[in-house]
Structures are given as structure tokens and as C-alpha cells.
Enzyme design. Structure first.
Site, PDB file in Angstrom:
ATOM      1  CG  ASP A   4      -5.965  -5.274   1.609  1.00 60.10           C
ATOM      2  OD1 ASP A   4      -6.586  -4.680   0.899  1.00 60.10           O
ATOM      3  OD2 ASP A   4      -5.637  -5.196   2.984  1.00 60.10           O
ATOM      4  N   GLY A  61     -11.088   3.553   0.091  1.00 70.15           N
ATOM      5  CA  GLY A  61     -12.001   4.388   0.771  1.00 70.15           C
ATOM      6  C   GLY A  61     -13.530   3.888   1.394  1.00 70.15           C
ATOM      7  CG  ASP A  80      -5.136   6.615  -1.478  1.00 72.83           C
ATOM      8  OD1 ASP A  80      -4.007   6.410  -0.801  1.00 72.83           O
ATOM      9  OD2 ASP A  80      -6.227   5.990  -1.573  1.00 72.83           O
ATOM     10  CG  HIS A 121      -9.077 -22.101  10.936  1.00 72.66           C
ATOM     11  ND1 HIS A 121      -9.631 -23.431  10.063  1.00 72.66           N
ATOM     12  CD2 HIS A 121     -10.157 -21.196  10.961  1.00 72.66           C
ATOM     13  CE1 HIS A 121     -10.841 -23.031   9.965  1.00 72.66           C
ATOM     14  NE2 HIS A 121     -11.193 -21.938  10.679  1.00 72.66           N
ATOM     15  CG  ASP A 154      -0.175   0.387   2.450  1.00 75.34           C
ATOM     16  OD1 ASP A 154       0.868   0.518   2.556  1.00 75.34           O
ATOM     17  OD2 ASP A 154      -1.033   0.201   3.439  1.00 75.34           O
ATOM     18  CB  SER A 155       0.408   4.594  -1.241  1.00 75.50           C
ATOM     19  OG  SER A 155      -0.963   4.681  -0.774  1.00 75.50           O
ATOM     20  N   GLY A 156       0.962   3.848   1.878  1.00 71.06           N
ATOM     21  CA  GLY A 156       0.961   4.692   3.146  1.00 71.06           C
ATOM     22  C   GLY A 156      -0.118   5.657   3.300  1.00 71.06           C
ATOM     23  N   GLY A 157      -0.846   5.702   2.320  1.00 75.35           N
ATOM     24  CA  GLY A 157      -2.117   6.647   2.456  1.00 75.35           C
ATOM     25  C   GLY A 157      -3.010   6.455   3.476  1.00 75.35           C
ATOM     26  CD  GLN A 215     -10.047   6.855  -1.752  1.00 75.34           C
ATOM     27  OE1 GLN A 215     -10.790   7.153  -0.865  1.00 75.34           O
ATOM     28  NE2 GLN A 215      -8.792   6.133  -1.243  1.00 75.34           N
TER      29      GLN A 215
END
Lengths: 376, 376
Positions: free
Chosen positions: B271, B221, B146, B340, B92-95, B194
């Protein structure tokens, strides 16, 4: 339970042997990982078997009695069925935990009354019911119910306590002999030598324990804070008295150095929480020495955790990755470090066994003690 | 990075495909376990590969940038080499983390200034440096930088934020196109739609994102607290606009029910921290429904965790044993429950894929949604 002594070292009292149990053979000297509540902390049973190559693990009577409790364990058909570990299991008697509880227990001749650390509920352990509890847990090796004296401990307390332990032992032996295996396989009793750091008490205790003629014998009350010299002196003294043809188990020991020194004194079996507990704090035992993986110096060290060890995690992951996990409190850090340390402990006793078999143990031990105790 | 659409469901918008990366193929629809700091919590890489059969995992730019830091990651040759996971990685971008920091960050046109949650140190993320950071981490799939809007979010904030995200996206695209793969394998950019829960904004954003013509597209979002109906409505709307021939990734979703519903709407990649985070608290997702393993009712239930699932831990260990471990806060409990739950999630998307391929997805989905969302 048969014990075959297969080799003895010419220059020390080190021995190699095989202990035959209904859950398989144990090659001695052996280290037994501690699975307090039915799990070796942060380690899967599959990893214990295939990666670490453990041959026997411990369970704690005190903890298992409180949780999950005997009802669940009996319904499962014993701890092996409950936790999926199909090799031998040894259970301690709860004596050590009861000693640790200090303020929350009362010892009288009959037994010990204590309060659960979980919910404060009151419980009573006697030599008789502790034998029954260990049968229900399903231990292959049942430990006698004893009092583990603290260190330091004055002579009078140590003597009285030892005599109580001996009285309790007679009751343990009677109970074991008058009851049947719970799940069809053999369950044997190991008595425990006490006597703190007093030579005459240790001698007296070792002679009494030997006279009970059980399939194996243990030394308790050491590794509780006394100097290493005292531990070695007591171990040496007691090993000289305990029968040669039965396995000797030194309880709660210890560092890699302690283990090598005590193998040289004639000990066959060891257990200790150190490899797993210290792993969770980032202390690693390796074939090159001791590492505090939290140290900044390992931050970008991409070399394997322990190139000399082999195994699943130790050559696969780098020191830098393990440090990153431990610093970040990632559970995988505890997992990898625990597997590594246990793999190292099992490797150490296996190497010791090889040297005993080929007659070179004493020289190898003197060299290894220096290596495994140095800080990297 | 090539995406082959191999099957479409006749009665829904569900699709099956194959995403080809330089670290191997990903069969879609797919669930991607979250490995925040370079480790999927409580799960070994070997277990991810062999037991869970994960095909791609996530890393978090914010966390990896702070620890271990780019110096270590670059020295290792990227995250794959550092953590030993040799299949695809998406970062992910850290957004999202920057959005979570709330009080500790300031967003301006140029980028975001934030304080580290670890030591309070000040850092600056821009669309450009976040692309460079993800290249250095070594992601196969790089997410655009983003702003993830919270829920609820007023229209004006959502619109302004979306426009900022679009401006940043142009800068991300420029940066990706003007820089080279860091370690020799392909690294592609996925832009993020978004627009909060506003239809016109989502349409506008989806059209803008589609116009960028990148190898895959994501929807951000959502799953931030809005009702499920809104999540499904926005996902449906956006899937109708995003190109059919490229993979669609719905970020941070969700429950097994959410995943099945969103597969039906045309999503290919998911995810979520839920399977691992909830596992650590004792919540299990099974082929028969949801279990709170801490519940007293499982205390002596010796049946397998999930007889219908197969795999390493789910048929080997009993509910009673797992409950015992979780209640005792044994690390092994977190390990078993995490394996599990992830095995279940990967099984669920694999089953969905089979049904899409044989044209029976819609009926199966309606039946499964009821089963997997019921409490046992």
C-alpha cells in the site's frame, strides 16, 4: 440551428421545445452546467453524460483564452476534442468576467483592455476578436460581447452601457456573418438584452436584440444582486418582446425556485455555478428541499442523499457518508455533492418539460417552488 | 482466511497467490489503494471497482476513529456499508499516525496517549482497544498495534521499541482470540515485523512474528526515509524467515520500482499514498516512465495520457488536457491523475502476476524497473 416549439403551457408562458445543433439535440427547458475552464468542476465528462444527463455545457471565453490558450485549442480541433465532451457547448463572451475584474479593466468604445488575473498580462477584447476567439474555442452557441452592468446601477450608466452593448452587437453580427465556422459545424450567435432593472431600457434593448434576427436570444445583467421581484419583472417584460419561435436564455440563473418561476415566464435555457459551487460547500438541492449537509443533524443519518432522485450517487450514498466527506474536506465529497446537485437540476427541468407537455405545469410549479425552496 | 500459493518464479522469490476473504478473493501480488478517511482521495468507489480494478483498499484507524467515529460506523454496520465499498478492507492500527504525531503523543507500556490533530482532544490507544476499534470499523484484515520507528533510529531505541511492539502483539493476539467478528464476516490479525535497519533485530522480530501463527504477516518501519538498499536488504532478510504459506505485506511501499523489486523478494501485498498524493501534484506513473505533467513540454501534447495502459481516463484524455486541468487547479485534474496512477499501479501488479505464472518474471522485472523509473 433550428428550434422547434413542441408544447406550450395553457396557464403560464412556459414552453417545451427542441434545439437542433450539429452536436445533437437539446430538449428545452434546459439547465446548462458551467465548465469554466473546460471542466465542470469535480465532475467527469462520463458522469455529465451518463449520470447527470447534461445536454449542453458552458465554457468561459475569458478563462479558456488565457488558459490553455487558442493555440492549444486550435491544435486540438476545438474544445469538444480537447475536453472530450461531444455534445453542444455554449461559450460566454467574457463580458461577465470583464465586469467582475472591475479595477483591472478599462472599457472604451473600441472594446475592453484588461489585465489577466493569472499573471497581470495585458489583453484586449473587441466585439470582433471575441467572435473569432469563440469560433476558435469551437462553441456551438457564441454569445455576443456585451457589458454586464452591476447592481445597483444608476440610470445613466445603465443606458450608456446598453447603447454600447447594442453598438458592439452590430459589430458581433457583422463579424459572425463575415466569417466561417472554424471546424465544419455550425456556430451561431445569441445577442444579449441588457438595461439593468429599468423597464424602458429593457424594452428598448429587447426590441433591438429581437430586430437582429439571430437563432436565439439571451437576457443578461440579471441575478447580479437585485431582488427576485425585479429579476422576474424584467424577465417577464423581455420574454413578451423576444420572438416566440427562438430559444430564450436567461444568463446566470439561478436557484431551483428561480428556474421554475422563469420557465413559467417563457425562458428555455439556464446556466448557473450554484449547483456546483454550493455543492463544494455542502449545500444540497434535493427533491424534498435544501440541505446543509455540514449540519450536525445529518451526522448519523444513513438514509440516501435523495431517495426521490435516483441516479448514480444520490441513492447509493447516505447523507452521513457525504457529510463525513465534506467535513473532512475529502475531494470525493465535492464530487458526490456536485453530481447530486447537477442531477437534481437536470431532473428539475426534465420534470418541468413533462408537465408542460401534459398541460399541468402551472399547478405543479406552484407546488414544487414551495418544496424545493424549503430548508430541511 | 485462506491463502493459496499458486505459482513461484524460478529465478526470484516472487510468488503469485489468492487470498480468500469473506468479501471476495484477492489475487496477489496486489497493490491496495489508501482510503485514509473512508475515501480513496478524488476517486469514486465505482471507479475503484470498474476502472482501476482494485481488489482491496485501506482505511486508517486513527482517522476513522476520530471521524466519523465508531458510533456512526457501528450504526452503519461497518465501513463497507458506510462507504459503499463491498470488497475487502484492511485497516492500519494507528501506529503509524501515532508515530507521525511526535510532539502530541506519549508512549508507555500500557499504550499511547495522544491529542487529536482536529480539536486537540485527548485519546488513548492500547493493543486491546485498537483491536476492538478495528473490529468496529469492520476491517477484514486488522493490523497489530505497533510502534513504527523513525529513520534514522539508534540501536537501543529500535530494540526497545521492537520489544514493546512484541509485547503489544501478544496482547493484540489475546484480544483478537477472545473477541468475535463484529458483523458476521471473518476479521483476521496481521502482526508487524519491526527492528528498523538492524539485521539482528529484524531477524529476531521476524521469528517472533512468525511464531504467532496468524493468517498473514506484515513488515513495518520501512519506507520511512532509509536508502532503498536498506529497504531491500531488510525485506529480503525478513521474507526468508516469514512462513511461505502466508501472505506478506510490506507496509507503505512504494514507487513502481520498489514494488517490482520487493515482489522479487517475496512480498505479496503493498500500500502507498504515492499514486494518489503525487497525482494531485501532477506526477504521473506510466507504462513508459514518469511524467511531471506540469512541465511546459506537455502543453500541446495531444497524445493520450498513457496509450499503453487502456482504461477509462488514460486513453480518453490527452496529456495537454490533463496538464491544463492540473495547472488550473481543477478538481477534475486530481481525479483523472489519481485514477490514472492507480490504474497503472494495479496494472503493474497484475502484469507481474502474469509473468510469475508463466515463469518469466525475473527478466521482465529487470526490464520494467528501468522503464517505469525513467523520467520522460
Amino acid at each position: 440551428m433550428k428550434f422547434d416549439l413542441t408544447a406550450t403551457d395553457p396557464k403560464s408562458f412556459a414552453r417545451a421545445g427542441v434545439l437542433h445543433t450539429d452536436h445533437g439535440e437539446i430538449q428545452t427547458p434546459i439547465f446548462m452546467p458551467v465548465g469554466t475552464a473546460g471542466s465542470v468542476k469535480a465532475v467527469h465528462q462520463r458522469e455529465l453524460e451518463l449520470d447527470i444527463q447534461a445536454q449542453i455545457i458552458l465554457g468561459n471565453t475569458y478563462h479558456l483564452y488565457l488558459r490553455p490558450g487558442l493555440g492549444v485549442l486550435e491544435k486540438a480541433g476545438g474544445l469538444h476534442k480537447f475536453n472530450g465532451w461531444n455534445r453542444p457547448i455554449l461559450t460566454d463572451s467574457g463580458g461577465y468576467q470583464v465586469y467582475s475584474l472591475a479595477a483591472n479593466r478599462k472599457i472604451v468604445d473600441e472594446g475592453v483592455t484588461f489585465k489577466s488575473h493569472i499573471d497581470g498580462s495585458k489583453h484586449h477584447f473587441t466585439p470582433e476578436n471575441v467572435m473569432d476567439i469563440q469560433r476558435s474555442i469551437g462553441a456551438d452557441i457564441i454569445m455576443a460581447f456585451d457589458e454586464c452592468t452591476p447592481y445597483p446601477c444608476d440610470y445613466k450608466y445603465a443606458k450608456d452601457s446598453m447603447q454600447l452593448t447594442h453598438k458592439w452587437l452590430k459589430r458581433c453580427v457583422d463579424r459572425i456573418h463575415s466569417t466561417e465556422p472554424k471546424y465544419g459545424y455550425e456556430q451561431v450567435l445569441f445577442p444579449i438584452v441588457q438595461g439593468s432593472v429599468y423597464k424602458d431600457l429593457r424594452e428598448q434593448s429587447a426590441e433591438f436584440i429581437a430586430s437582429q434576427n439571430q437563432p436565439g436570444n439571451a437576457i443578461g445583467g440579471l441575478s447580479v444582486g437585485e431582488p427576485h421581484e425585479d429579476m422576474y419583472a424584467m424577465t417577464s417584460l423581455v420574454c413578451g418582446i423576444l420572438p416566440k419561435d427562438k430559444p430564450r436564455y436567461l444568463m446566470g440563473v439561478g436557484t431551483p425556485e428561480n428556474i421554475l418561476e422563469c420557465i413559467a415566464l417563457g425562458i428555455d435555457m439556464f446556466d448557473c455555478v450554484m449547483p456546483t459551487r454550493n455543492a463544494r460547500n455542502g449545500m444540497l438541492f434535493t427533491t424534498e428541499g435544501i440541505i446543509n449537509i455540514r449540519n450536525e443533524k445529518w451526522k448519523d443519518d444513513l438514509s440516501p442523499i435523495d431517495a426521490g432522485l435516483g441516479g448514480y450517487v444520490s441513492t447509493f450514498h447516505s447523507k452521513a457518508y457525504l457529510r463525513h466527506l465534506i467535513i473532512n474536506k475529502e475531494i470525493l465529497g465535492a464530487q458526490i455533492a456536485s453530481i447530486h446537485n447537477l442531477t437534481f437540476y437536470l431532473w428539475l427541468v426534465k420534470e418541468a418539460r413533462k408537465r408542460i407537455e401534459d398541460g399541468t405545469f402551472a399547478e405543479w410549479k406552484n407546488k414544487m417552488v414551495k418544496i424545493v425552496s424549503q430548508r430541511l
